[in-house]
Design an enzyme around this catalytic site. Structure first.
Site, PDB file in Angstrom:
ATOM      1  N   TYR A 108      34.110 -62.800  75.107  1.00  0.00           N
ATOM      2  CA  TYR A 108      34.668 -63.707  76.118  1.00  0.00           C
ATOM      3  C   TYR A 108      36.137 -63.363  76.388  1.00  0.00           C
ATOM      4  O   TYR A 108      36.624 -63.499  77.516  1.00  0.00           O
ATOM      5  CB  TYR A 108      34.546 -65.163  75.636  1.00  0.00           C
ATOM      6  N   ASP A 142      40.012 -73.107  43.280  1.00  0.00           N
ATOM      7  CA  ASP A 142      41.141 -73.500  44.118  1.00  0.00           C
ATOM      8  C   ASP A 142      42.199 -74.287  43.336  1.00  0.00           C
ATOM      9  O   ASP A 142      43.383 -73.965  43.375  1.00  0.00           O
ATOM     10  CB  ASP A 142      40.666 -74.318  45.325  1.00  0.00           C
ATOM     11  N   LYS A 190      39.018 -67.858  50.982  1.00  0.00           N
ATOM     12  CA  LYS A 190      38.564 -67.958  49.591  1.00  0.00           C
ATOM     13  C   LYS A 190      38.718 -66.645  48.808  1.00  0.00           C
ATOM     14  O   LYS A 190      39.158 -66.654  47.657  1.00  0.00           O
ATOM     15  CB  LYS A 190      37.092 -68.377  49.592  1.00  0.00           C
TER      16      LYS A 190
END
Ligand code: XMP
Length: 517
Positions: free
Chosen positions: A83, A230, A372
C-alpha cells in the site's frame, strides 16, 4: 543519538515485521501512525529514512489514508511497501487501479534492471521469489521513476527514483516468504539511507541506564518480579542503574512451577544482591480460591489479590515514587495504533495496569522500545542465567488455569508440578525446548480407571500441551515423535502418584487457546 528509521504505519498486519527486520540489521527504528507524523515530529525524531508500510485500504477510496506532504518535503529517502508503494505512486503522478485479480501468496518477480535495493541479493535477468498480498496495483509510475522488477500480477513489482532516493515494492520484503527480503531492507537502511550498524544491546544498556538515572533522580522505585523474562530483565537493568533505590517485590501466589520461587530468590537476592521482598502469600491465594471452578472468576480473583498484596508490601517498605513495568514495544504500538479498537475479551489477562494511579506512582518502563527477542538479548547482556532468559512464557495466574474446571488444592498443585517438571525435563533432554513456544501439563477434572501392577487404580488424567507460535496470537500444536510422547507418559505415570493416564492436546489456536482456561 543512534541512526534511525521511521516507519509510517498504514495498518498492515505485518508492520511490526518491518521494524523487526530493520532492527535485526543493526538499525534502530520506530513505528508511528501515518496521521501522527508532522514536519516537527519528523525533525525531532531525526530519521535518516522513511518506510511506508502496507495496509488494508485502497488509495482510490474517498478517505484513503495517505502520507502527509511533509513526508515528501523532508528530502529523506523513502521506501514504499505494498500500500505504501501505491500511495507514493498515487500522490506523485502515477496511476493505481483496482478491479484486477487479487494476488495473494508466493509469486515470482523478474529482475529487469539493477537497483540499490538488490545489491548482493538479486541480479538483472534473475527470477526471484517474493510474497504478494494486494488487490489494487500500480499501472503507471510517476515521472522520474523506472521499473526494476515485474511480476505477472504486478507490472511494477519494484520501482526506483535514484535522484530522490525513492524506492517502492508491491511485494512484502518483511516476511520470511520473501527469502531475500531482509537483505533488501538492509540495503535500503544501510546503502540508501546511510545508517550505521549502531543498534546493539550493549549500546541500549548504556543508553537506558543513563535515561533511568535521569528520570528517577534520587527517587525510589518498586518493581514487581514474577520470574518471567520481562520483569527479570527490568529488575536487573534498574539495579545496575540505581542500585539500592530499587526494591523488588515477588508476590508468591503459590501457583508457580517446581523450584521457580526458589530460583527467583536465589538469582535476585543472592546473586544480584537486589533488595527483594519475597512475600509468600500462598495461604491467602489458596484460601480465596477454595471452591472456585469458573475460569474468569479464578483469573479475576488472582489478579485482584495480586494487586492488594503488592500494594500492602509496597507500603511496608515505605512506598516508592515510581513503579517499574516490563511494557514491551508491541504493547506500545498496539495502544497508539490508529485502527486499534476494542476487541472481544476472550480471557481477562492478569496484569498490574490499575496500580500506578491507585498508588499515585509514576511509571518506569525501560523496555518500551524493545521486541521480545531484544529483551532476551538484553537479559544475556546483563548476565541473567540462560534458563531465565530463554524461558517459555508463563501466565500470570500460574498453575491455577492449568487445573481447569475444578477446585484448586495443594494436593492437585503438587501432582501437576511433578508431572510438569518431568515433561519439561524430557523436552530439554531431547533438545526440543527452544523449538517450542510453550509446553506444559494440564491436570484434567476427570478420573479414570487403570491397572497398576495387579490392582485397580482410579486416578487423574493429565493432558500434555506443546505449541509453536511467533507471538502467542496463533499457534499450532508441536508435532512430537510418538516415541517421545510414549516415553514421557510412561515416566509421568510411574513417577507421579495420582496420575494414571496421559493424553496429548492436538488443538491449534484458533479455534483453541494456548492455555486451557
Ligand atoms: P491464550 O491461552 O490466550 O494464551 O491462547 C496466549 C499467551 O498468553 C499467556 N497467558 C497469559 N499471560 N497473564 C499473562 O501474563 C495471563 O493472564 C495469561 N493468560 C494466558 C499464555 O500462557 C500464552 O503464552
Amino acid at each position: 543519538m543512534t541512526d534511525r528509521i521511521l516507519i509510517l504505519d498504514f495498518g498492515s498486519q505485518v508492520t511490526q515485521l518491518i521494524a523487526r527486520r530493520v532492527r535485526e540489521s543493526g538499525v534502530y527504528c520506530e513505528i508511528h501512525p501515518f496521521n501522527k507524523v508532522t514536519a516537527d515530529s519528523l525533525k525531532s525524531f531525526g530519521p535518516k529514512g522513511l518506510i511506508l508500510s502496507g495496509g488494508p485500504s485502497s488509495v482510490l477510496d474517498a478517505n484513503a489514508p495517505l502520507p502527509p506532504a511533509c513526508v515528501y518535503e523532508s528530502g529523506l529517502p523513502i521506501l514504499g511497501i505494498c500500500y505504501g508503494q501505491q500511495s507514493m505512486c498515487h500522490q506523485l503522478g502515477g496511476k493505481v487501479e483496482s478491479g484486477h485479480e487479487r494476488e495473494f501468496g508466493r509469486a515470482y518477480v523478474d529482475i529487469s534492471d539493477d537497483c540499490a535495493l538488490f545489491h548482493g541479493a538479486w541480479a538483472k535477468g534473475g527470477r526471484e521469489q517474493v510474497w504478494m498480498s494486494h488487490g489494487d496495483r500500480v499501472t503507471a509510475i510517476p515521472p522520474g521513476f523506472r521499473s526494476v522488477a515485474t511480476s505477472e500480477g504486478a507490472p511494477f513489482a519494484a520501482i526506483a527514483n535514484d535522484d530522490k532516493r525513492y524506492y517502492a515494492v508491491q511485494f512484502h520484503p518483511e516476511v520470511v516468504h520473501t527469502p531475500h527480503g531482509a537483505k533488501l531492507l538492509a540495503n535500503f537502511v544501510h546503502g540508501v539511507c546511510g545508517c550505521k550498524n549502531d543498534w546493539t544491546m550493549a549500546a541500549f544498556r548504556a543508553q537506558e541506564i543513563a535515561k533511568v538515572r535521569a528520570q528517577v533522580g534520587p527517587g525510589r522505585v518498586i518493581c514487581g518480579l514474577s520470574g518471567g523474562v520481562d520483569s527479570s530483565v527490568v529488575a536487573a537493568l534498574l539495579h545496575e542503574a540505581i542500585g539500592d533505590q530499587l526494591t523488588c517485590v515477588f508476590v508468591d501466589h503459590g501457583l508457580m512451577r517446581m523450584g521457580e520461587a526458589e530460583q527467583v530468590v536465589n538469582v535476585f537476592r543472592d546473586r544480584f544482591n537486589i533488595n527483594l521482598v519475597h512475600c509468600d502469600a500462598s495461604d491467602l491465594f489458596l484460601s480465596k480460591l477454595a471452591g472456585m471452578t469458573d475460569p474468569e472468576l479464578k483469573r479475576k480473583t488472582i489478579g485482584g489479590l495480586f494487586i492488594d498484596v503488592f500494594e500492602a508490601e509496597a507500603k511496608k517498605v515505605g512506598g516508592a515514587d515510581f513503579l517499574a513495568q516490563g511494557t514491551l514495544y508491541p504493547d506500545v504500538i498496539e495502544s497508539v495504533s490508529f485502527i486499534g479498537g476494542p476487541s472481544v475479551t476472550i480471557k481477562s489477562h492478569h496484569n498490574v495496569g490499575g496500580l500506578p494511579t491507585r498508588m499515585n506512582m509514576k511509571l518506569v518502563e525501560p523496555l518500551r522500545e524493545l521486541f521480545k527477542d531484544e529483551v532476551r538479548a538484553l537479559g544475556r547482556e546483563l548476565g541473567l542465567p540462560e534458563e531465565m532468559v530463554g524461558r517459555h512464557p508463563f501466565p500470570g495466574p500460574g498453575l491455577a488455569i492449568r487445573i481447569p474446571g475444578q477446585e484448586i488444592t495443594r494436593d492437585k498443585l503438587e501432582i501437576l508440578r511433578k508431572a510438569d517438571a518431568i515433561y519439561l525435563e524430557e523436552i530439554r533432554n531431547a533438545g526440543l525446548y527452544d523449538a517450542i513456544w510453550q509446553a506444559f501439563a494440564v491436570l484434567l477434572p476427570v478420573r479414570t480407571v487403570g491397572v497398576m501392577g495387579d490392582s485397580r487404580s482410579y486416578d487423574y488424567a493429565l493432558a500434555l500441551r506443546a505449541v509453536t507460535s511467533t507471538d502467542g496470537m496463533t499457534a499450532d500444536f508441536y508435532h512430537f515423535d510418538m516415541n517421545f510422547l510414549g516415553r514421557t507418559a510412561n515416566r509421568i505415570i510411574n513417577e507421579v502418584k495420582g496420575i494414571n493416564r496421559v493424553t496429548f492436546d492436538v488443538t491449534s489456536k484458533p479455534p483453541g487457546t494456548i492455555e486451557w482456561e
